[in-house]
Design a protein around this motif. Sequence first.
Motif, PDB file in Angstrom:
ATOM      1  N   SER A 136     -30.153  10.492  24.287  1.00 35.04           N
ATOM      2  CA  SER A 136     -30.161   9.938  22.930  1.00 35.04           C
ATOM      3  C   SER A 136     -31.318   8.953  22.783  1.00 35.04           C
ATOM      4  O   SER A 136     -31.477   8.317  21.760  1.00 35.04           O
ATOM      5  CB  SER A 136     -28.840   9.226  22.644  1.00 35.04           C
ATOM      6  N   ASP A 137     -32.124   8.838  23.824  1.00 37.31           N
ATOM      7  CA  ASP A 137     -33.190   7.843  23.892  1.00 37.31           C
ATOM      8  C   ASP A 137     -34.206   7.977  22.756  1.00 37.31           C
ATOM      9  O   ASP A 137     -34.601   9.082  22.394  1.00 37.31           O
ATOM     10  CB  ASP A 137     -33.937   7.965  25.225  1.00 37.31           C
ATOM     11  N   GLY A 138     -34.632   6.832  22.297  1.00 39.03           N
ATOM     12  CA  GLY A 138     -35.647   6.798  21.256  1.00 39.03           C
ATOM     13  C   GLY A 138     -35.703   5.399  20.684  1.00 39.03           C
ATOM     14  O   GLY A 138     -35.062   4.476  21.208  1.00 39.03           O
ATOM     15  N   THR A 139     -36.466   5.243  19.620  1.00 39.67           N
ATOM     16  CA  THR A 139     -36.562   3.913  18.999  1.00 39.67           C
ATOM     17  C   THR A 139     -36.315   4.022  17.495  1.00 39.67           C
ATOM     18  O   THR A 139     -36.511   5.074  16.898  1.00 39.67           O
ATOM     19  CB  THR A 139     -37.964   3.289  19.240  1.00 39.67           C
ATOM     20  N   ASN A 140     -35.902   2.918  16.920  1.00 37.14           N
ATOM     21  CA  ASN A 140     -35.617   2.908  15.483  1.00 37.14           C
ATOM     22  C   ASN A 140     -36.760   2.356  14.641  1.00 37.14           C
ATOM     23  O   ASN A 140     -36.804   2.605  13.443  1.00 37.14           O
ATOM     24  CB  ASN A 140     -34.367   2.074  15.190  1.00 37.14           C
ATOM     25  N   TYR A 141     -37.646   1.597  15.287  1.00 38.43           N
ATOM     26  CA  TYR A 141     -38.701   0.941  14.506  1.00 38.43           C
ATOM     27  C   TYR A 141     -40.059   1.090  15.169  1.00 38.43           C
ATOM     28  O   TYR A 141     -40.160   0.999  16.400  1.00 38.43           O
ATOM     29  CB  TYR A 141     -38.376  -0.557  14.336  1.00 38.43           C
ATOM     30  N   PRO A 142     -41.088   1.303  14.367  1.00 35.62           N
ATOM     31  CA  PRO A 142     -42.446   1.338  14.919  1.00 35.62           C
ATOM     32  C   PRO A 142     -42.716   0.057  15.698  1.00 35.62           C
ATOM     33  O   PRO A 142     -42.354  -1.036  15.257  1.00 35.62           O
ATOM     34  CB  PRO A 142     -43.339   1.420  13.674  1.00 35.62           C
ATOM     35  N   GLY A 143     -43.291   0.205  16.881  1.00 31.79           N
ATOM     36  CA  GLY A 143     -43.611  -0.965  17.694  1.00 31.79           C
ATOM     37  C   GLY A 143     -42.476  -1.429  18.568  1.00 31.79           C
ATOM     38  O   GLY A 143     -42.673  -2.285  19.443  1.00 31.79           O
ATOM     39  N   GLN A 144     -41.295  -0.890  18.387  1.00 30.09           N
ATOM     40  CA  GLN A 144     -40.123  -1.363  19.146  1.00 30.09           C
ATOM     41  C   GLN A 144     -40.323  -1.267  20.654  1.00 30.09           C
ATOM     42  O   GLN A 144     -39.918  -2.146  21.416  1.00 30.09           O
ATOM     43  CB  GLN A 144     -38.884  -0.553  18.734  1.00 30.09           C
ATOM     44  N   ASP A 145     -40.944  -0.173  21.101  1.00 30.75           N
ATOM     45  CA  ASP A 145     -41.229  -0.027  22.530  1.00 30.75           C
ATOM     46  C   ASP A 145     -42.481   0.835  22.661  1.00 30.75           C
ATOM     47  O   ASP A 145     -42.937   1.453  21.689  1.00 30.75           O
ATOM     48  CB  ASP A 145     -40.032   0.604  23.260  1.00 30.75           C
ATOM     49  N   ASP A 146     -43.006   0.891  23.870  1.00 34.90           N
ATOM     50  CA  ASP A 146     -44.234   1.627  24.091  1.00 34.90           C
ATOM     51  C   ASP A 146     -43.940   3.123  24.262  1.00 34.90           C
ATOM     52  O   ASP A 146     -43.330   3.531  25.252  1.00 34.90           O
ATOM     53  CB  ASP A 146     -44.945   1.082  25.330  1.00 34.90           C
ATOM     54  N   VAL A 147     -44.383   3.887  23.305  1.00 35.65           N
ATOM     55  CA  VAL A 147     -44.062   5.321  23.259  1.00 35.65           C
ATOM     56  C   VAL A 147     -44.519   6.021  24.544  1.00 35.65           C
ATOM     57  O   VAL A 147     -43.793   6.803  25.146  1.00 35.65           O
ATOM     58  CB  VAL A 147     -44.743   5.973  22.032  1.00 35.65           C
ATOM     59  N   ARG A 148     -45.723   5.702  24.967  1.00 39.76           N
ATOM     60  CA  ARG A 148     -46.277   6.400  26.127  1.00 39.76           C
ATOM     61  C   ARG A 148     -45.587   5.999  27.420  1.00 39.76           C
ATOM     62  O   ARG A 148     -45.297   6.832  28.277  1.00 39.76           O
ATOM     63  CB  ARG A 148     -47.771   6.104  26.196  1.00 39.76           C
ATOM     64  N   GLU A 149     -45.300   4.710  27.538  1.00 38.95           N
ATOM     65  CA  GLU A 149     -44.592   4.270  28.749  1.00 38.95           C
ATOM     66  C   GLU A 149     -43.214   4.901  28.849  1.00 38.95           C
ATOM     67  O   GLU A 149     -42.732   5.214  29.934  1.00 38.95           O
ATOM     68  CB  GLU A 149     -44.448   2.741  28.736  1.00 38.95           C
ATOM     69  N   ARG A 150     -42.595   5.087  27.720  1.00 43.17           N
ATOM     70  CA  ARG A 150     -41.271   5.717  27.729  1.00 43.17           C
ATOM     71  C   ARG A 150     -41.367   7.149  28.267  1.00 43.17           C
ATOM     72  O   ARG A 150     -40.476   7.611  28.961  1.00 43.17           O
ATOM     73  CB  ARG A 150     -40.638   5.693  26.326  1.00 43.17           C
ATOM     74  N   GLN A 151     -42.492   7.819  27.968  1.00 39.52           N
ATOM     75  CA  GLN A 151     -42.688   9.162  28.537  1.00 39.52           C
ATOM     76  C   GLN A 151     -42.840   9.088  30.056  1.00 39.52           C
ATOM     77  O   GLN A 151     -42.341   9.959  30.784  1.00 39.52           O
ATOM     78  CB  GLN A 151     -43.926   9.827  27.919  1.00 39.52           C
ATOM     79  N   ASP A 152     -43.522   8.037  30.533  1.00 40.78           N
ATOM     80  CA  ASP A 152     -43.680   7.872  31.993  1.00 40.78           C
ATOM     81  C   ASP A 152     -42.318   7.671  32.645  1.00 40.78           C
ATOM     82  O   ASP A 152     -42.027   8.237  33.694  1.00 40.78           O
ATOM     83  CB  ASP A 152     -44.568   6.657  32.302  1.00 40.78           C
ATOM     84  N   ARG A 153     -41.482   6.848  32.010  1.00 45.79           N
ATOM     85  CA  ARG A 153     -40.155   6.567  32.578  1.00 45.79           C
ATOM     86  C   ARG A 153     -39.304   7.837  32.587  1.00 45.79           C
ATOM     87  O   ARG A 153     -38.581   8.112  33.543  1.00 45.79           O
ATOM     88  CB  ARG A 153     -39.449   5.477  31.759  1.00 45.79           C
ATOM     89  N   LEU A 154     -39.419   8.595  31.507  1.00 44.63           N
ATOM     90  CA  LEU A 154     -38.669   9.853  31.420  1.00 44.63           C
ATOM     91  C   LEU A 154     -39.109  10.803  32.540  1.00 44.63           C
ATOM     92  O   LEU A 154     -38.267  11.392  33.249  1.00 44.63           O
ATOM     93  CB  LEU A 154     -38.917  10.495  30.042  1.00 44.63           C
ATOM     94  N   ALA A 155     -40.397  10.925  32.705  1.00 45.35           N
ATOM     95  CA  ALA A 155     -40.942  11.839  33.724  1.00 45.35           C
ATOM     96  C   ALA A 155     -40.452  11.438  35.111  1.00 45.35           C
ATOM     97  O   ALA A 155     -40.113  12.290  35.946  1.00 45.35           O
ATOM     98  CB  ALA A 155     -42.467  11.829  33.670  1.00 45.35           C
TER      99      ALA A 155
END
Length: 381
Positions: A136-155
């Motif tokens: 269910s991971d994601g963000t609700n607001y622009p800037g809330q978290d680093d989009v690219r880093e979240r991909q690294d964590r997912l990977a």
Amino acid sequence: MIKEQLRRQRIETPSWAYGNSGTRFKVFAQRGVPRDPYEKIADAAQVHAFTGVAPTVALHIPWDKVDDYEDLARHAAELGVGIGAINSNVFQDDDYKLGSVTHPDPEVRAKALAHLLECVDIMDATGSDTLKLWFSDGTNYPGQDDVRERQDRLAEALAAVYERLGDEQRFLLEYKLFEPAFYMTDVPDWGTAYAHCLKLGPKAQVVVDTGHHAPGTNIEFIVAFLLREGKLGGFDFNSRFYADDDLMVGAADPFQLFRIMYEVIRGGGYTERTAFMLDQCHNIEPKIAGQIRSVMNVQEATAKALLVDREALAAAQRAGDVLGANAVLMDAYNTDVRPLLAELREEMGLEPDPMAAYAKSGYFETIAAERVGGDQAGWGA
Ligand code: RM4
Ligand code: MN
């Protein structure tokens, strides 16, 4: 020939379809709803008993947590069914407010990963070969978290799960456009899921939940593409009118289901390596009957797709006969396959009309009378 292919069809029902469900506005309790995973499996066994093509049931952890998974698998076998995919759940804990495997806090990520690995332990105990991962991971607001880093964590998490899989096991990565995160989902589409799976190897595949797309998306194209790449692991079938409605498969758009099944067959995906699972909730209709109807809807779409005259279609396509090619497909779609399926069921020793046979069996009246007291199962139990 077609009947033979329909006879060996396998459709998996989800344990959560038998429990109470609803919307964020209201969950309507129903009579006879299972109180534990054992009773859910008993209900799933009914769907198989009347359709003959639903021999496995998917579990959702922790909703279906038990002390002894081997015992649960034995119980299933005694009732004539098996345990199918293990579905992980990293979306119902306060810790996961900002995400699970993509959470900014490494401790939360570790907790989520531990759950995913526990699901592989459960696969070992139940003999299940498929792990379904939906985040269910994601963000609700622009800037809330680093989009690219979240991909690294997912990977990183996906790689750790992949490592832990046995030789005969695989995981299916599910994507979803939006919800519960509203600005950005970490696995929003098939391309993202595909890219992660491609990097990991053959034990990582994509699962297509038919309800997880924007309106108008050409799902059968996605199916054709993923099959061509050997990356279609299976389906979560359901219907949508507006969002992730989780209505009965084939209810909203039976033509779409037919088009999907045609691409599955065309692409060589009509094998046991493709998991044909239902992911549905029956909020207002009876649950077991709803599952039986859904299984029948998939069977009907499959029968029509099998009826497509592939030679005539290929000839028309090669000749550039636009209307002729379209007519070949539509002829198959417009065929009433219900008599064929009734005949097949009789050959399988089943009643020709599973809905009527189930209603007549008295099973619902029995469970409604027996299952009193205790806590009814639902999302979260
Ligand atoms: C999610 C997703 C998963 C399912 C849960 C219940 O939206 O579709 O596949 O396990 O819902
Ligand atoms: Mn799903």
